[in-house]
Design an enzyme around this catalytic site. Sequence first.
Site, PDB file in Angstrom:
ATOM      1  N   LYS A  16       7.979  -5.207 -16.932  1.00 61.25           N
ATOM      2  CA  LYS A  16       7.004  -5.260 -16.058  1.00 61.25           C
ATOM      3  C   LYS A  16       5.858  -6.189 -16.522  1.00 61.25           C
ATOM      4  O   LYS A  16       5.719  -6.462 -17.502  1.00 61.25           O
ATOM      5  CB  LYS A  16       6.299  -3.694 -16.004  1.00 61.25           C
ATOM      6  CG  LYS A  16       5.430  -3.454 -14.715  1.00 61.25           C
ATOM      7  CD  LYS A  16       6.376  -2.964 -13.619  1.00 61.25           C
ATOM      8  CE  LYS A  16       5.689  -2.632 -12.627  1.00 61.25           C
ATOM      9  NZ  LYS A  16       6.699  -2.025 -11.582  1.00 61.25           N
ATOM     10  N   ASP A  34       3.818  -5.595  -7.126  1.00 63.41           N
ATOM     11  CA  ASP A  34       3.833  -4.274  -7.623  1.00 63.41           C
ATOM     12  C   ASP A  34       2.093  -4.054  -7.012  1.00 63.41           C
ATOM     13  O   ASP A  34       1.756  -4.874  -6.078  1.00 63.41           O
ATOM     14  CB  ASP A  34       3.755  -3.756  -9.155  1.00 63.41           C
ATOM     15  CG  ASP A  34       3.664  -2.564  -9.278  1.00 63.41           C
ATOM     16  OD1 ASP A  34       4.580  -1.735  -9.194  1.00 63.41           O
ATOM     17  OD2 ASP A  34       2.422  -2.117  -9.923  1.00 63.41           O
ATOM     18  N   GLY A  52      -2.752   6.572  -0.850  1.00 61.72           N
ATOM     19  CA  GLY A  52      -2.611   4.959  -0.768  1.00 61.72           C
ATOM     20  C   GLY A  52      -2.540   4.665   0.561  1.00 61.72           C
ATOM     21  O   GLY A  52      -2.409   5.215   1.597  1.00 61.72           O
ATOM     22  N   PHE A  53      -2.788   3.210   0.633  1.00 59.82           N
ATOM     23  CA  PHE A  53      -2.464   2.454   2.114  1.00 59.82           C
ATOM     24  C   PHE A  53      -2.148   1.157   1.946  1.00 59.82           C
ATOM     25  O   PHE A  53      -2.328   0.172   2.683  1.00 59.82           O
ATOM     26  CB  PHE A  53      -3.844   2.638   2.825  1.00 59.82           C
ATOM     27  CG  PHE A  53      -5.029   1.755   2.214  1.00 59.82           C
ATOM     28  CD1 PHE A  53      -5.513   1.990   1.141  1.00 59.82           C
ATOM     29  CD2 PHE A  53      -5.298   0.507   2.965  1.00 59.82           C
ATOM     30  CE1 PHE A  53      -6.508   1.242   0.427  1.00 59.82           C
ATOM     31  CE2 PHE A  53      -6.295  -0.286   2.642  1.00 59.82           C
ATOM     32  CZ  PHE A  53      -6.908  -0.078   1.258  1.00 59.82           C
ATOM     33  N   VAL A 105       3.694   0.483   0.070  1.00 61.04           N
ATOM     34  CA  VAL A 105       4.713   1.460  -0.244  1.00 61.04           C
ATOM     35  C   VAL A 105       4.214   2.541   0.633  1.00 61.04           C
ATOM     36  O   VAL A 105       5.004   3.122   1.465  1.00 61.04           O
ATOM     37  CB  VAL A 105       4.450   1.858  -1.708  1.00 61.04           C
ATOM     38  CG1 VAL A 105       5.269   3.070  -1.983  1.00 61.04           C
ATOM     39  CG2 VAL A 105       5.336   0.808  -2.651  1.00 61.04           C
ATOM     40  N   ALA A 106       2.839   2.842   0.799  1.00 61.67           N
ATOM     41  CA  ALA A 106       2.669   3.916   1.901  1.00 61.67           C
ATOM     42  C   ALA A 106       2.979   3.383   3.274  1.00 61.67           C
ATOM     43  O   ALA A 106       3.309   4.445   4.168  1.00 61.67           O
ATOM     44  CB  ALA A 106       0.920   4.404   1.745  1.00 61.67           C
TER      45      ALA A 106
END
Length: 445
Positions: free
Chosen positions: A124, A164, A235-236, A239-240
Amino acid sequence: MDINNILSGLEAKHPGEKEYLQAVKEVLICVEDVYNQHPEFEKAKIIERMVEPDRIVTFRVTWVDDRGEVQNNIGYRVQFNNAIGPYKGGIRFHASVNLSILKFLGFEQTFKNALTTLPMGGAKGGSDFSPRGKSEAEIMRFCQAFILGLWKNLGPDRDVPAGDIGVGGREVGFMYGMYKKLVNECTGTFTGKGLDFGGSRIRPEATGFGALYFVQNMLAKKNDTLEGKTIAISGFGNVAWGAALKATQLGGKVVTISGPDGYIYDPEGISGDKIDYMLYLRATGEDIVAPYAEKYPNATFYPGRKPWEQKVDIALPCATQNEVDGEDAKKLVANGVQLVAEVSNMGCTPEAIDTFIESRTTYAPGKAVNAGGVATSGLEMSQNAEHLQWSAEEVDDRLHEIMSNIHHQCVEHGTEPDGFINYMKGANIAGFMKVANAMIGQGII
Ligand code: 2IT
């Protein structure tokens, strides 16, 4: 294995790294029994070796903002473990980024990548650079400066970054462009690239889609489906967005999204152009969801609150680590939540997880649920290596298969005597066994 001894040793060596110590503790508790059944692990000091990253690269990132002022940030890459394949994992740009967070993420990534069954190690990286309010030109200059500090450590068979939080297709493009200019080779090396220069179809959607395929598997195990279920998403971001899109396609009704400013409750369901609007909100770079309630007046904005206070059938944390705490978990359980699947990495605190498991609420951890993102990155690496681009259908079919397989591994290793499936235990044991065996097979190094 003496867990307390190992943990207190780590705490003394890495004081204050709370997310990292939290992630390690969860895995150690889950694998203790299987570890003790394998004396060869103890002999090779597998745990002691596995909990320390192979290498940490830290570098200063200096760039010039639009006003001509010189700015300094810190860049990191934590190359955690390459027993299974090249270091692989995303890059996070967020003001909160520090070594503890990147070490926890790299540690988790190692097991997650093992669960995908694809040949990828764990890593990461990131920076405390905050993209909020930055112009596109500033973001490009920052990405280029970041790669100047990191490129020598990367490579298609060495270390392959991706996105990410704060890093999407645009940022990956800027970083890959600079990397390519420096090495003068088109070998891939980043995943999540644009479709026109080596990216994989379905990669932007993959984390959210894969999570919903996993949830489908969890529900099927209880003879249930997503049809008609109300779903809280936090979240938005990317991923969301993917999760909302697939949840809606599969018959669920997504009623919340959230940002740092609070959350939106939309009783009519966040579907169709409302899902596209999430992309617009994200693209403004302001990091707020409040404007949703102005555009869609049937929705309510709850400033400074989290969506877990709403009564829903399914909760899908899609924002960041520790976003569901013990109190949130109690509210969800009291409101009769049937299933909680972390789509963010380590989205639940240990207290929240205890609450779910004690109440026998079906709960699955991020390293299993969100593995579809990195799995599709693995498929992008395969496409780059064979100089081909697969159809969306082919990628999606493989993603389905991989998520079912991860679900199967969790059930195999996590089913308790009373029939309850402890997905956290299952995912940790399955991931751990694969990494441990790969390390044993390669000797003491
Ligand atoms: O947390 C994750 O799995 C990611 N951010 C994606 C990593 C990747 O290499 O695609």
